[in-house]
Design an enzyme around this catalytic site. Structure first.
Site, PDB file in Angstrom:
ATOM      1  N   CYS A 332       0.833  -1.199   0.000  1.00  0.00           N
ATOM      2  CA  CYS A 332       0.000   0.000   0.000  1.00  0.00           C
ATOM      3  C   CYS A 332       0.876   1.261   0.000  1.00  0.00           C
ATOM      4  O   CYS A 332       1.540   1.543  -0.984  1.00  0.00           O
ATOM      5  CB  CYS A 332      -0.970  -0.041   1.181  1.00  0.00           C
ATOM      6  SG  CYS A 332      -2.377   1.082   0.980  1.00  0.00           S
ATOM      7  N   HIS A 439      -3.528  -5.542   1.203  1.00  0.00           N
ATOM      8  CA  HIS A 439      -3.289  -5.846   2.610  1.00  0.00           C
ATOM      9  C   HIS A 439      -3.679  -7.305   2.883  1.00  0.00           C
ATOM     10  O   HIS A 439      -4.481  -7.885   2.157  1.00  0.00           O
ATOM     11  CB  HIS A 439      -4.129  -4.937   3.512  1.00  0.00           C
ATOM     12  CG  HIS A 439      -3.655  -3.519   3.544  1.00  0.00           C
ATOM     13  ND1 HIS A 439      -2.486  -3.131   4.136  1.00  0.00           N
ATOM     14  CD2 HIS A 439      -4.224  -2.391   3.048  1.00  0.00           C
ATOM     15  CE1 HIS A 439      -2.342  -1.822   4.016  1.00  0.00           C
ATOM     16  NE2 HIS A 439      -3.385  -1.348   3.363  1.00  0.00           N
TER      17      HIS A 439
END
Length: 504
Positions: A332, A439
């Site tokens: 991310c 994630h």
């Protein structure tokens, strides 16, 4: 409403853990139970199946209660973006970014209505609600407009159990001080005390229990031993330090950059179950060393944390490490930092429009931040161009602003092929450099094993079989529940739950 609330004498007293245990015990007895925390402050979040964002702890508590997590379990999530401001996530979607003072002055009534609505929804759907407070219920400077402790207990009209952390020291003062600072009506709600994180022979604390009960007139419902390895993931820096403090020395040295605004650090937790892996948090250049692999985790403020890497000298360490043959995965915000340039035209990442920042220039791509946050659960497989062996479908979630676009004609391939048909992430040098928005990547057991076995091969270490983390996690939770059971007066807890409101 039938329910009970867990409050603490301080932050990190173990409220999340005790709430999770209570959810698990009630679910095991056949209750339809829901967790609830009205307002959470954490960059460690959880994406529900319908694509909404709530606090990570409430997601795990819902799983422990054998139910589906929903926005009603955590209507307000505050995600710190700087020392002075936080993004307000209301009912799972970003509302706006506010300073602490602005939030206190302008959001209170809206917050109260959100809490009322959430409680009514949970009361309709569940038989009992186990609520969690935050910090301490007697922060005097905040108490008149608080949205998470005694005000919530009052709105729901439930009894309170006070949890104190004995490991911090000063447990007697923390209990007595908290009770003394409550109003008489608030103090009347406190029907039990739990002393948490006790190390050693609990019989040595029998005099302490007697003293607390004599001085307060409130029963001690348990002296809970310190439990290692449970699945309840912490939410703040105190929890992070405690969670990983026992990480051992092992053949594979895994370094993780400890960013000031780190988010979703639970991406790293599966490595706690790998016996030959040690996790080492790095926050200054002198501690970088020569790890076998480096993870750059997510962040709530990508450009601010990138600037931190540059000013501390860590950015230069990361670049040199890769050029010297090191392995890096950016997740991310970590993925975004690895790009050549980051553009924040609207100020959605930095709060300042038309901001540009040079990245670490390891991935030939540009990240542009957008106003709308992407919050979805995602599924996919390793992209065919990676040349990696086939593994089972990967599952995770995305929570990010903006998108990343490669420069044409550059080396490398996408990392994943999502079920949506979208190619995602970046992969090159046989996996020596990977960037992804997914994630929970390492919670995919086959992928984690494949990635670690490549590191093991490089060090001439034996290859390991796949560890099934989800099975291991819930086995450890049930073990923790059984460890606690002899030290918890559970029948008294249920008595408080069932008898509240029947005294008059």
């Amino acid at each position: 409403m039938k329910g009970i609330m867990i409050q603490g004498t301080s932050s990190d007293a173990g409220k999340s853990f005790i709430t999770t245990v209570f959810c698990r015990l009630l679910a095991q007895e056949g209750w339809e139970v829901a967790p609830f925390k009205s307002q959470n402050m954490s960059n460690n979040s959880y994406v529900t199946t319908d694509g909404f964002e709530i606090g990570r702890a409430q997601g795990i508590q819902a799983e422990a209660a054998n139910t589906q997590a929903s926005i009603w379990m955590n209507p307000i999530l505050l995600k710190p973006r700087s020392d002075q401001s936080s993004e307000v996530v209301l009912f799972g979607k970003p509302l706006r970014t506010l300073s602490g003072m602005s939030y206190r002055e302008n959001f209170y009534e809206q917050g109260i209505e959100a809490i009322r609505l959430s409680l009514s929804k949970l009361e309709e759907e569940y038989e009992v609600v186990v609520m969690e407070g935050a910090g301490s219920p007697v922060e005097i400077n905040l108490k008149d407009r608080e949205l998470v402790n005694m005000k919530v207990a009052e709105l729901a009209d439930v009894p309170v159990i006070l949890v104190a952390d004995i490991e911090r020291g000063g447990v007697f003062a923390s209990i007595i001080g908290t009770l003394e600072l409550l109003t008489p009506s608030e103090r009347k709600r406190v029907r039990g005390i739990v002393v948490n994180k006790f190390r050693g022979d609990i019989h040595l604390f029998e005099d302490g229990v007697a003293w607390i009960e004599e001085k307060t007139g409130i029963p001690v419902l348990g002296v809970i031993p310190y439990i290692n390895g449970h699945i309840v993931e912490g939410e703040d820096s105190l929890s992070l330090a405690d969670r990983f403090s026992a990480s051992k020395t092992a053949p594979i040295d895994l370094a993780v950059l400890k960013l000031p605004y780190i988010s979703n650090y639970t991406d790293i937790e599966p490595f706690l179950y790998e016996k030959d892996v040690s996790i080492r948090w790095v926050e200054d250049a002198s501690a970088f060393g020569k790890p076998d692999a480096l993870i750059i985790p997510g962040t709530k403020s990508t450009i601010q944390d990138l600037r931190y890497l540059k000013t501390t000298g860590l950015a230069r360490k990361v670049i040199d490490y890769y050029r010297d043959g090191g392995s890096i995965i950016g997740i991310c915000g970590g993925y975004q930092m690895l790009c050549e340039q980051l553009i924040d035209e609207e100020g959605s990442d930095t709060g300042r429009r038309r901001t540009k920042e040079a990245g670490l220039c390891l991935i030939p791509a540009q990240t542009t931040f957008s106003i709308e946050k992407k919050t979805i659960r995602s599924k996919g497989s390793l992209h065919p161009k990676t040349g990696l062996e086939k593994v089972a479908q990967l599952e995770g979630y995305e929570i990010h602003l903006g998108h990343t676009v490669w420069k044409k004609g550059q080396a490398g391939s996408p990392f994943l092929m999502l079920d949506s048909g979208e190619a995602e992430g970046f992969y090159t040098e046989n996996g020596r450099l990977i960037g992804t928005y997914m994630h929970h990547l390492f919670h995919n057991d086959e992928w984690r094993t494949l990635w670690l076995n490549r590191l093991r091969e490089r060090k001439n270490l034996p290859l390991n079989e796949t560890i099934l983390i989800n099975e291991e996690k819930y086995r450890k939770l049930d073990e923790a529940v059984e460890q606690i059971r002899p030290f918890l007066h559970w029948e008294k807890v249920k008595g408080i739950l069932n008898e509240w409101g029947q005294e008059e």
